[in-house]
Design a protein around this motif. Structure first.
Motif, PDB file in Angstrom:
ATOM      1  N   ARG A 192      25.909  37.307 -34.942  1.00  0.00           N
ATOM      2  CA  ARG A 192      25.791  38.330 -33.896  1.00  0.00           C
ATOM      3  C   ARG A 192      24.637  39.293 -34.186  1.00  0.00           C
ATOM      4  NH1 ARG A 192      31.536  37.848 -33.590  1.00  0.00           N
ATOM      5  NH2 ARG A 192      31.837  39.313 -35.302  1.00  0.00           N
ATOM      6  N   ARG A 193      24.517  39.708 -35.458  1.00  0.00           N
ATOM      7  CA  ARG A 193      23.442  40.645 -35.820  1.00  0.00           C
ATOM      8  C   ARG A 193      22.070  39.995 -35.664  1.00  0.00           C
ATOM      9  NH1 ARG A 193      20.750  41.242 -40.350  1.00  0.00           N
ATOM     10  NH2 ARG A 193      22.221  40.034 -41.610  1.00  0.00           N
TER      11      ARG A 193
ATOM     12  N   SER B  22      34.364  34.933 -41.074  1.00  0.00           N
ATOM     13  CA  SER B  22      34.171  36.143 -40.258  1.00  0.00           C
ATOM     14  C   SER B  22      32.824  36.792 -40.541  1.00  0.00           C
ATOM     15  CB  SER B  22      35.290  37.156 -40.534  1.00  0.00           C
ATOM     16  OG  SER B  22      36.531  36.624 -40.163  1.00  0.00           O
ATOM     17  N   GLN B  23      32.422  36.813 -41.829  1.00  0.00           N
ATOM     18  CA  GLN B  23      31.122  37.380 -42.182  1.00  0.00           C
ATOM     19  C   GLN B  23      29.994  36.577 -41.542  1.00  0.00           C
ATOM     20  OE1 GLN B  23      33.717  36.853 -44.191  1.00  0.00           O
ATOM     21  NE2 GLN B  23      33.499  37.884 -46.172  1.00  0.00           N
TER      22      GLN B  23
ATOM     23  N   GLU C 216      30.123  34.840 -38.764  1.00  0.00           N
ATOM     24  CA  GLU C 216      30.084  35.150 -37.331  1.00  0.00           C
ATOM     25  C   GLU C 216      29.385  36.476 -37.077  1.00  0.00           C
ATOM     26  OE1 GLU C 216      34.157  34.872 -35.870  1.00  0.00           O
ATOM     27  OE2 GLU C 216      33.521  33.117 -34.710  1.00  0.00           O
ATOM     28  N   GLU C 217      29.678  37.466 -37.928  1.00  0.00           N
ATOM     29  CA  GLU C 217      29.069  38.789 -37.785  1.00  0.00           C
ATOM     30  C   GLU C 217      27.564  38.707 -38.028  1.00  0.00           C
ATOM     31  OE1 GLU C 217      28.360  42.501 -36.897  1.00  0.00           O
ATOM     32  OE2 GLU C 217      30.312  41.531 -36.644  1.00  0.00           O
ATOM     33  N   VAL C 218      27.152  37.922 -39.021  1.00  0.00           N
ATOM     34  CA  VAL C 218      25.718  37.747 -39.294  1.00  0.00           C
ATOM     35  C   VAL C 218      25.026  37.095 -38.103  1.00  0.00           C
ATOM     36  CG1 VAL C 218      24.024  36.545 -40.726  1.00  0.00           C
ATOM     37  CG2 VAL C 218      25.983  37.660 -41.801  1.00  0.00           C
TER      38      VAL C 218
ATOM     39  N   TRP D   8      21.075  39.797 -32.072  1.00  0.00           N
ATOM     40  CA  TRP D   8      20.612  41.095 -31.579  1.00  0.00           C
ATOM     41  C   TRP D   8      19.169  41.336 -32.029  1.00  0.00           C
ATOM     42  CZ3 TRP D   8      18.983  45.541 -34.139  1.00  0.00           C
ATOM     43  CH2 TRP D   8      18.811  46.679 -33.339  1.00  0.00           C
TER      44      TRP D   8
END
Length: 315
Positions: free
Chosen positions: A283-284, A276-277, A279-281, A287
């Motif tokens: 996405r960031r 999950s971390q 995936e979040e990285v 961006w």
């Protein structure tokens, strides 16, 4: 100040501004490339997890190929050199034979993979004859192990994966669905990982690179076909697609594979704790990459304007 001197000063000022924006662009582009590499590396890592989680009619029942299964499959080929070798190796009374001492092992037993789908497609790609080949550390066997990949290794990787540049379209984007190179998706046990030839090379960069070269692995046939411009040395997909080095396409269903690589136990279907971390990285970073692209576009527009202004003054 004379008009001539004023023009010279203005021209020099514009030249300095152009240089400043060119430097800004160079810096922003290097940052953008670094971000793209980080995103790609994370996506490849996530893709490797997805490669273990593809549900097909073959694995819905939860069946998988263990290391013992591989040995049994080889022993069934009782008239083959590999079958005889495996029988001799399992027989304590014959464990000191020269054949066993000189042999590194049967190709099918020298590596494992993370999913049954990958095991099936790579084993089919290599073919039964190659999977049953006995790799020796002497005589002719050495010759096959002395033609290593020379591009170096992935930094700090315990499996000593090869640092092969990722496939890219002309716009520098990596094809959707690309997971990794097949040679880097093989898991080597510590004894096989520590094996080195007389010149200091391991099994991954010699034997397995010689067999698989730059074979690419994709999630689906459709993604593999969309990546055709990036495929030079063949590709396979986890749902059974295959492109051989000679350009031959194999996209339909085939007969069952008789001898397959074993599966790394405890890996398939298990979500990594940092998934999950990661995936979040991603996405960031995506961006940040978008904002960086806007900055690059803005700098390019300013640079183009100044260059046009400089050209007008010279004219």
């Amino acid at each position: 100040m004379s008009k001539l001197n004023q023009n010279d000063a203005n021209h020099e000022s514009i030249k300095n501004e152009i240089k400043k924006h060119e430097d800004n662009l160079k810096f922003l582009n290097s940052q953008s490339n670094r971000l793209a590499e980080s995103i790609l590396d994370l996506q490849v890592s996530l893709g490797r997890y997805h490669s273990c989680s593809v549900i097909t009619p073959d694995n819905e029942s939860g069946s998988s190929n263990t290391e013992d299964d591989t040995a049994e499959q080889i022993l069934k080929k009782e008239n083959s050199a590999a079958g005889i070798f495996c029988w001799l190796k399992a027989n304590a009374q014959t464990s000191n034979l020269a054949l066993e001492k000189d042999a590194v092992g049967v190709v099918a037993t020298l590596a494992r993979v993370e999913s049954d789908e990958l095991s099936r497609i790579l084993s089919e790609y290599l073919g039964l004859q190659t999977m049953l080949a006995i790799v020796c550390s002497t005589n002719e066997g050495v010759n096959a192990l002395e033609k290593p990949y020379v591009g170096g290794f992935v930094a700090n990787d315990p499996q000593k994966k090869l640092a092969i540049p990722k496939p890219r379209f002309p716009n520098e984007e990596c094809p959707a669905g690309f997971i990794d190179y097949a040679v880097n998706m093989l898991y080597l046990e510590s004894n096989n990982l520590s094996f080195v030839t007389s010149s200091g090379h391991g099994l991954r960069e010699t034997l397995f690179y010689g067999l698989l070269s730059g074979l690419q692995v994709y999630r689906t046939r459709n993604e593999m076909m969309s990546a055709l411009p990036c495929i030079d040395e063949g590709a396979v997909s986890l749902d059974g697609g295959m492109i051989k080095k000679n350009g031959m396409f194999v996209l339909g269903s085939r007969k069952d594979v008789e001898v397959k690589f074993g599966i790394v136990s405890g890996r398939s279907g298990v979500v990594p704790p940092n998934y999950s971390q990661a995936e979040e990285v991603v996405r960031r970073l995506k961006w940040e990459s978008t904002k960086l692209a806007e900055d690059i576009q803005r700098e390019q527009q300013l640079l183009d304007h100044l260059k046009a202004k400089s050209a007008d003054k010279v004219a």
